[in-house]
Scaffold this active site. Sequence first.
Site, mmCIF file in Angstrom:
data_model
loop_
_atom_site.group_PDB
_atom_site.id
_atom_site.type_symbol
_atom_site.label_atom_id
_atom_site.label_comp_id
_atom_site.label_asym_id
_atom_site.label_seq_id
_atom_site.Cartn_x
_atom_site.Cartn_y
_atom_site.Cartn_z
ATOM 1 N N ASP A 275 -4.132 5.340 6.392
ATOM 2 C CA ASP A 275 -4.673 6.558 6.986
ATOM 3 C C ASP A 275 -5.701 6.144 8.045
ATOM 4 O OD1 ASP A 275 -6.578 8.950 7.018
ATOM 5 O OD2 ASP A 275 -5.063 9.743 5.676
ATOM 6 N N GLU B 240 0.841 -1.208 0.000
ATOM 7 C CA GLU B 240 0.000 0.000 0.000
ATOM 8 C C GLU B 240 0.869 1.248 0.000
ATOM 9 O OE1 GLU B 240 -2.462 1.563 -0.486
ATOM 10 O OE2 GLU B 240 -4.324 0.734 0.273
#
Length: 179
Positions: A102, A98
């Site tokens: 977040d 990735e």
Amino acid sequence: MEQDIQSVLYSEAQLRERVQELGRQITEDYRDRDLILVCVLKGSCVFMADLMRAIRVNAAIDFMCVSSYGAGTSTRGAVQLIKDLGTDVAGKDVLLVEDILDSGVTLSFLRDHIIRSRGPASFGICTLFDKPERRRVDVQPDYVGFVIPDAFIVGYGLDYAERYRNLPYVGILKPEVYS
Ligand code: PRP
């Protein structure tokens, strides 16, 4: 394009060095295993291309595509699966690649989806950037390139409204661009 960048957070050289380190670590950890690297499109394409070449054990690759941000700057909470795995990963060692972790909504969705429906031997997460202060759901990455503050970053694959992905470095976007 570059006039929209407030400051450079990580230069090309800094990114290169850290990606090489991650590659060395993953090479050590995945010796004698059946590694499949799964790139989460689109943001991770640049990181994946560099990371896979820094890994010196046999590794298959596959791609998934999800979307959660649209043209905004934060996760709306609903993850849309646009492209699923094309490979049978049952019994294999999946490492999800990735660009940024977040809220964790995207990766928790992908983790649950892959583990429940695909039965891998193991599941790991490698994220280039981690913003732990933004976490809303419990996701623990196994490899992290950089822990970063809560600024809106673009470049090296990361976008704002589909722009800036082709910047070779990572920069902080000027707030007036998205506010
Ligand atoms: C970004 C990024 C992660 C996700 C992280 O994807 O690539 O997949 O958001 O955010 P979260 O932890 O809050 O879920 P985005 O939906 O912007 O798509 P993209 O990869 O095509 O840019």
